[in-house]
Design an enzyme around this catalytic site. Structure first.
Site, PDB file in Angstrom:
ATOM      1  N   LYS A   1      17.669 -15.809  21.774  1.00  0.00           N
ATOM      2  CA  LYS A   1      17.936 -15.042  20.558  1.00  0.00           C
ATOM      3  C   LYS A   1      16.943 -15.506  19.502  1.00  0.00           C
ATOM      4  CE  LYS A   1      20.881 -15.899  17.489  1.00  0.00           C
ATOM      5  NZ  LYS A   1      20.115 -16.612  16.448  1.00  0.00           N
TER       6      LYS A   1
ATOM      7  N   THR B   1      27.118 -12.879   0.234  1.00  0.00           N
ATOM      8  CA  THR B   1      28.114 -13.701   0.958  1.00  0.00           C
ATOM      9  C   THR B   1      29.517 -13.217   0.617  1.00  0.00           C
ATOM     10  OG1 THR B   1      27.811 -15.269  -0.837  1.00  0.00           O
ATOM     11  CG2 THR B   1      26.851 -15.826   1.294  1.00  0.00           C
TER      12      THR B   1
ATOM     13  N   THR C   1      22.195 -12.246  17.282  1.00  0.00           N
ATOM     14  CA  THR C   1      22.762 -12.189  15.925  1.00  0.00           C
ATOM     15  C   THR C   1      22.066 -11.039  15.182  1.00  0.00           C
ATOM     16  OG1 THR C   1      21.272 -13.988  15.287  1.00  0.00           O
ATOM     17  CG2 THR C   1      23.546 -14.576  15.792  1.00  0.00           C
TER      18      THR C   1
ATOM     19  N   THR D   1      19.455 -20.092  14.290  1.00  0.00           N
ATOM     20  CA  THR D   1      18.295 -19.313  14.680  1.00  0.00           C
ATOM     21  C   THR D   1      18.087 -19.323  16.183  1.00  0.00           C
ATOM     22  OG1 THR D   1      16.877 -21.180  14.254  1.00  0.00           O
ATOM     23  CG2 THR D   1      17.246 -19.706  12.446  1.00  0.00           C
TER      24      THR D   1
ATOM     25  N   ASN E   1      17.575  -9.968   3.489  1.00  0.00           N
ATOM     26  CA  ASN E   1      17.844 -11.317   3.011  1.00  0.00           C
ATOM     27  C   ASN E   1      18.320 -11.411   1.568  1.00  0.00           C
ATOM     28  OD1 ASN E   1      17.274 -13.230   5.231  1.00  0.00           O
ATOM     29  ND2 ASN E   1      15.363 -12.076   5.266  1.00  0.00           N
TER      30      ASN E   1
ATOM     31  N   GLU F   1      13.062 -10.567  11.183  1.00  0.00           N
ATOM     32  CA  GLU F   1      13.829  -9.688  10.300  1.00  0.00           C
ATOM     33  C   GLU F   1      12.948  -8.735   9.508  1.00  0.00           C
ATOM     34  OE1 GLU F   1      16.139 -12.424   8.152  1.00  0.00           O
ATOM     35  OE2 GLU F   1      17.618 -12.615   9.747  1.00  0.00           O
TER      36      GLU F   1
END
Lengths: 438, 438
Positions: free
Chosen positions: A214, A438, A183, A225, A433, A311
């Protein structure tokens, strides 16, 4: 991840000390991933869950008849539909196929989501002429959005056709599967190794232990996750597979924390094809600890890859705690340090900030006395007996150039130890983040 | 902060519901801070702990004879020298002076640090002709560096000379003290209010309750975090002062989390001069709950100021939890949400991300069922019965323009509730905490 199921009383390998003491298990790392194991076939195709068709989003993995399987799942109360289905299926102790999609987590989707997860297992069973209970499923991606069964139905023939050979030589199929489950990961995460297992007749058998996963850094819409698949050609009983998997996870994936959050979809599978032959290895077999240790080492490699690929991360951080009065105290202190935004930002800033490490340890709830604490940053003593030690700032900055930063704290309160992996907090973390909408 | 000392069994005010039920306490907020209280004098001067002489760094506060005092201190194992000294002094239940410096925390300074903290109390006692046990001390700033007693000795005559009048009219002295204790705070934090207390003879007495504090966002070299001073002219017993302070802290400062870390130096003092006269208020007096509630409201105002002024914060975030099966479950869920870097970055990005809120609640360890959960963001329903609700993204973005963001989660598991304040994680947070070099 679930609790460790105890193998030998206190729980196998809850500290690095005991793991190291089990010692002397030598793995030969080899190129490849899950398909380095005989009997395992894999593919990765595009099914349409992601908007970008350049990024495959459906992994299919198959195993020969008799393959033993185990699974460990998220403890988050918000648990996704595929977790519910796979939990029921691994209870049988066997599996013939695993289907994993990225791009949609099938989480917070209610009873319809559960039906889709069950039906996707049935579709795979039909395509491979096996039973639905022999199919495990996992999903990762956006949550709260229905998962399209039609995408799976349409892509499955392609998935099956793309499966590589099952003789352990198919580098491409395993890699395609590892890439299809990514992802926000920036790199595919694969490990393979061989290890020799002594047999009761005095000979030995070489088995392969491999895995892919992942990562755990989370970003909307990719809320889901950690997903991992371990494969081996060792001949295990279901109980041995389950016990080895739980013990391995406890010292690896459960010791990774990127942003202290766990997800709706965390899943790790172990499939043991048994193609290696030799003795059937139960938990009482003399070679069981060797296999369990090998699996733990493969999982540790994968766990470190996850932490390093958090991240926006620029550094892998290893937090080592020694001298704790109990394993749980060691874990409390290690997590308090690894989850402290102040520690993580200090490391991003190349700041040998012992004060933030000490403070995180002090608030953790673990029992120890301030005047017995020692802290080292990258091997540089910065605190002794609770008091700061003068160190060369120049030397500290030099050591911060490394890609892995090791923080070590000794609590001087006992003999328990642990090790946790995390990453630093950078501007990119905030960008990924916060700036996403969205 | 320490545990709540129970006043009435289950602990006064561990949920907002019970606080609201105590109800009907009306405060009249007035301009000013700690010196709005009769009997309190204060000053703020430059003593040399900070490099920049434009920023005062030494606050002195004095009280009349008979002033009752209480203190609540950090639970961090790494606890600073002034905490040890003040803890011993507040045990007597009385105080005549408080000395607070910024720029140096006198933490991780060993036995020498303890001697300096004790000697600084003695210097104040000499200057004011009182006993050293009547002097409370607190420090905030860099840790691991000796605190200079000479700076205090040199500055004290100036501190004493700068003290304002004690009749409740000295706006300047209280403000100077509030500014002298600031570290990374961008604003001085002061509150003052009056409240009417019924007397046993049927009349009533108006008392003033006031406070100042410095914030909890942490940055090296200013490791030390929350320091607060509450003052009142109410006539309290030491037991009443202690009980009211602990209860107030439990629903205010203990409900603030900026980056989940607690410091070596957290300290809150309450000094009650008794100048208001009237009944002596013990915990059994009918007006005690009214005073305790008033103090809690003043502390809540200060706590919200701290959260809103968190390092790099652009928004105050209020996390409301209802429907929890116990007060501790409510607290677990609220803290998991408030400490989640993913939630905090989402809000910085104006993202109505219910998934991150749900996931934080799910991992908290609290007991509830996914299908009973409801989530609202700024009053907008985003999750009902564990399933996402379609909402207007445009409306959500509009509501995110507010400076305070309210997240509400109902667990549908019981009647316990709580409220926690925090702030968002912005690029400035990383800049302040990472880009700073020791």
């Amino acid at each position: 991840m679930e609790e460790l199921s105890s193998i030998n009383g206190e729980g196998f390998g809850t500290s690095t000390a005991s793991l190291d003491a089990a010692g002397a298990v030598t793995l030969d790392y080899i190129d490849g991933g899950i398909t380095a194991v005989s009997g395992v076939r894999a593919s990765g195709v595009y099914a349409g869950f992601r908007k970008n068709p350049d990024k495959n989003d459906l992994a299919l993995i198959t195993f020969p008849e008799g393959t033993v399987a185990a699974g460990v799942y998220t403890r988050n109360i918000f648990c996704a539909a595929p977790v519910t289905v796979s939990r029921a299926h691994t209870a049988h102790g066997h599996a013939r196929a695993i289907l994993i999609n990225s791009g949609n987590a099938n989480a917070a989707t209610g009873t319809e989501g559960l039906a889709v997860a069950e039906q996707s297992a049935s579709l795979v069973a039909c395509a491979l002429d096996i039973s639905p209970e022999e199919v495990l499923v996992a999903s990762t991606g956006v949550i709260g959005v229905p998962l399209s069964l039609e995408c799976i139905r349409a892509a499955l023939p392609c998935s099956v056709a793309a499966l590589g050979p099952d003789d352990g030589t198919d580098r491409a199929g395993g890699n395609a599967a590892a890439r299809a489950i990514m992802t926000t990961d920036t790199k595919a995460k694969e490990v393979a190794a061989t290890v020799s297992l002594s047999q009761e007749n005095g000979t030995s058998v070489t088995v392969t232990v491999a895995g892919m996963c992942k990562g755990s850094g989370m970003i909307m819409p990719d809320m889901a996750t950690m997903i991992g698949v371990l494969t081996t050609d060792a001949l295990l009983t279901p109980a041995a597979a389950d016990a080895a998997l739980r013990a391995a996870i406890d010292v690896s994936f459960n010791k990774v924390t990127v942003d202290s959050d766990t997800s709706t979809n965390d899943t790790v599978f172990l499939a043991a094809t048994g193609v290696s032959g030799g003795d059937v290895i139960d938990v009482m077999h003399a070679s069981f600890p060797v296999f369990a240790h090998a699996l733990a080492q493969v999982c540790e490699k994968l766990a470190r890859m996850i932490a390093a690929d958090g991240e926006g991360a620029s550094k892998l951080i290893t937090v080592e705690v020694t001298g704790a009065s109990s394993a749980s105290d060691a874990d409390l202190v290690a997590r308090a340090i690894a989850n402290s935004p102040l520690v993580k930002t200090a490391i991003a800033g190349h700041d040998a900030n012992w004060g933030r490490i000490a403070m995180a340890a002090g608030k953790s709830g673990a029992q120890f006395a301030q005047e017995h604490v020692a802290i080292d940053i990258m091997g540089l003593p910065v605190l002794r007996q609770g008091l700061p030690v003068v160190f060369s700032e120049e030397e500290a900055i030099k050591r911060f150039e490394e890609s892995e930063i090791v923080l070590h704290i000794d609590l001087g309160a006992g003999n328990a130890a642990t090790r946790i992996w995390t990453c630093d907090f950078t501007h990119d973390y905030i960008s990924i983040n916060a700036d996403y909408r969205t």
